[in-house]
Design a protein around this motif. Structure first.
Motif, PDB file in Angstrom:
ATOM      1  N   LEU A 331     -16.965   0.237  28.937  1.00  0.00           N
ATOM      2  CA  LEU A 331     -15.548   0.545  28.879  1.00  0.00           C
ATOM      3  C   LEU A 331     -14.803  -0.332  27.881  1.00  0.00           C
ATOM      4  N   VAL A 332     -15.221  -1.575  27.720  1.00  0.00           N
ATOM      5  CA  VAL A 332     -14.603  -2.416  26.690  1.00  0.00           C
ATOM      6  C   VAL A 332     -14.806  -1.771  25.320  1.00  0.00           C
ATOM      7  N   TYR A 333     -16.028  -1.307  25.057  1.00  0.00           N
ATOM      8  CA  TYR A 333     -16.290  -0.653  23.767  1.00  0.00           C
ATOM      9  C   TYR A 333     -15.468   0.632  23.641  1.00  0.00           C
ATOM     10  N   LEU A 334     -15.429   1.415  24.704  1.00  0.00           N
ATOM     11  CA  LEU A 334     -14.702   2.687  24.700  1.00  0.00           C
ATOM     12  C   LEU A 334     -13.207   2.469  24.445  1.00  0.00           C
ATOM     13  N   ILE A 418     -18.812  -8.408  22.311  1.00  0.00           N
ATOM     14  CA  ILE A 418     -19.489  -7.825  23.471  1.00  0.00           C
ATOM     15  C   ILE A 418     -20.918  -8.342  23.523  1.00  0.00           C
ATOM     16  N   ASN A 419     -21.278  -8.971  24.633  1.00  0.00           N
ATOM     17  CA  ASN A 419     -22.654  -9.429  24.829  1.00  0.00           C
ATOM     18  C   ASN A 419     -23.340  -8.515  25.830  1.00  0.00           C
ATOM     19  N   ASP A 463     -23.627 -10.168  29.755  1.00  0.00           N
ATOM     20  CA  ASP A 463     -22.771  -9.222  30.487  1.00  0.00           C
ATOM     21  C   ASP A 463     -21.290  -9.591  30.407  1.00  0.00           C
ATOM     22  N   ASN A 464     -20.897 -10.263  29.332  1.00  0.00           N
ATOM     23  CA  ASN A 464     -19.501 -10.643  29.182  1.00  0.00           C
ATOM     24  C   ASN A 464     -18.935 -10.102  27.872  1.00  0.00           C
ATOM     25  N   SER A 465     -17.636  -9.859  27.877  1.00  0.00           N
ATOM     26  CA  SER A 465     -16.942  -9.400  26.682  1.00  0.00           C
ATOM     27  C   SER A 465     -15.632 -10.164  26.570  1.00  0.00           C
TER      28      SER A 465
END
Length: 503
Positions: A331-334, A418-419, A463-465
């Protein structure tokens, strides 16, 4: 109490943003929207009086969701940061047409969902919250038992019955074939064309909706869309048309843009998203390496799943991953790349489900709130930072699931890291990538990176952004001090009122 809490949050958020990150969106564009997509029957039952032949245990029958149920949850949707809703077809349907695609009457709201008046109320209430409303408008077919089928004067309103074969099909077969045995409308017939266009205009005039999504857009001739888009867009300024491609087909998307379709729901891009984010350690290259067949990326409908696909959560579970982590990353990417996020109801609770009808499960409002809170935070940043919806995009680093990219708009620079790997990662950005001598201020997780030798070292746990904005180095910030003073005063006032009430 809620009002005071909101004031505190806004003060702190405003004081944490750099001055150049306050580029105001004077007029919202469609590329600024974030769309919450709802299958009406499966969302929320707000009116028991219209529960006709409802069987909530049968996934192929009406389950009770209705327009009143959506009205009741508009604040819930709005508070997560969504600025628009999209609804599956609301028109009167054949028996068990819970999904809305077996249309019997284009001018009537299905009795299971409510009335024209209740839908008008929904649109009005959404607009009061500055939210837009889109509805699915079916143009390819009607219900199997539609009255037109037995009308001798309308036999030429349909193509000859012929199923679309599995596998690769040509455009003519797509346009003339019957999907799922449903009578295929002949849009080349002037009477059919006129009927559909007039019905679409009627809904705009009667309800003040802001857009339409068009199922199986590529099963209908381009010549029809040219005329349809020209006519309906005259009814309302900035009226939006989103075409939904039929699955397992590919075509030149540019021609639909030329025909007045503003955005395309394209399954090939969704499949790339799912492949990248269902697991870890996947390069992002497939997501940005091509032009997506010529489509305007700012208006592309970006989605992980919808009512036609299995739930993305099922992909995650199949890879034995934790749904919350994978969804957050996706969702961060989206939310921070060009395009309009199209968010399928139930995503906020990581609803699981396979193929139809398993992917159309009932919504639950009693689920864990951790993912909802995260979506709310990312949504707030998307609505606050114009660079995330209007800015240029440049990938600065992409290595096996660790990605860093830059969005720039009118002096505002956002850096998104984004990791999506299985371990902590570090990336150093040089002055050739990001202007040196400043700091990257994290707004999602609160990280802050000060330039050292004109370089920025980003370190992220797995798993963090983080969503950073480029800002001047922090000094004594009087606006922050003033905000904190106001916060303390409000807290004192709040506590004082509570003590006074107890007395």
């Amino acid at each position: 109490m809620k009002k005071i809490t909101l004031i505190l949050i806004l003060l702190l958020l405003n004081s944490s943003l750099p001055a150049n990150a306050a580029v105001e969106k004077k007029e919202r564009l469609w590329q600024d929207e974030t769309v919450y997509s709802i299958m009406i029957d499966r969302f929320n039952d707000g009116d028991r009086k219209n529960d006709i032949d409802v069987n909530a245990k049968d996934p192929l029958a009406y389950n009770g969701g209705d327009i009143k149920g959506i009205i009741d949850k508009l604040d819930y949707i709005h508070e997560m940061g969504f600025t628009a809703i999209r609804l599956t077809p609301i028109f009167d349907n054949a028996k068990n047409g819970y999904h809305g695609f077996w249309v019997n009457d284009f001018y009537k709201v299905d009795e299971h969902f409510g009335t024209l008046k209740s839908f008008q109320t929904l649109v009005k209430e959404a607009h009061n919250r500055k939210m837009k409303v889109m509805i699915d408008f079916v143009t390819n077919n009607v219900a199997a038992d539609h009255p037109w089928i037995k009308d001798s004067s309308k036999q030429d309103w349909f193509h000859e019955k012929k199923d679309i074969q599995d596998g690769i099909v040509n455009q003519k077969e797509l346009e003339n074939g019957w999907v799922d045995g449903l009578p295929d409308l002949n849009q080349d017939n002037p009477e059919v064309k006129k009927y559909l266009i007039e019905a679409a205009k009627w809904w705009i005039d009667k309800t003040d909706i802001d857009g339409m999504s068009l199922p199986e857009v590529n099963n209908v001739p381009i010549s029809f869309w040219n005329e349809f888009s020209d006519e309906v867009k005259q009814e309302k300024k900035n009226f939006f048309l989103m075409g939904v491609m039929s699955k397992n087909t590919s075509t030149d998307l540019k021609k639909y843009e030329g025909a007045g379709i503003d955005s395309i729901v394209n399954y090939s891009y969704s499949e790339k998203l799912r492949k990248t984010f269902a697991g870890t350690d996947q390069s992002f290259r497939e997501l940005y390496s091509d032009g997506d067949n010529g489509q305007n990326s700012f208006l592309r409908a970006n989605f992980m799943d919808n009512e036609y696909t299995s739930r993305f959560t099922s992909d995650i579970v199949a890879k034995k991953q934790f749904p919350g982590s994978r969804w957050k990353t996706a969702l961060v990417y989206l939310y921070t790349t060009p395009g309009i996020p199209l968010f399928y109801y139930g995503t906020e609770i990581a609803l699981n489900g396979g193929e139809i009808p398993d992917n159309r499960g009932q919504m639950s409002f009693r689920a864990e709130k951790e993912l909802i809170d995260y979506i709310t935070k990312v949504g707030e940043l998307r609505n606050t930072l114009p660079s995330l919806t209007r800015g240029t995009m440049e990938m600065l680093y992409d290595q096996n699931g660790m990605a860093v990219y830059k969005r720039v708009y009118k002096g505002e620079t956002s850096i998104i890291a984004i990791n999506n790997t299985g371990k902590s990662q570090s990336v150093t950005l040089t002055s050739s990538q990001v202007e040196g001598g400043k700091e990257l201020r994290g707004l999602l997780a609160g990280d802050k990176i000060v330039s050292k030798d004109n370089k920025y070292m980003i370190i992220l746990d797995r798993d963090n952004s983080e969503i950073y904005v480029l800002a001047e180095k922090s000094g004594i910030k009087f606006s922050l001090i003033a905000s904190l003073v106001v916060v303390y005063l409000l807290c004192f006032l709040f506590l004082y009122k509570i003590r006074k009430r107890k007395r």
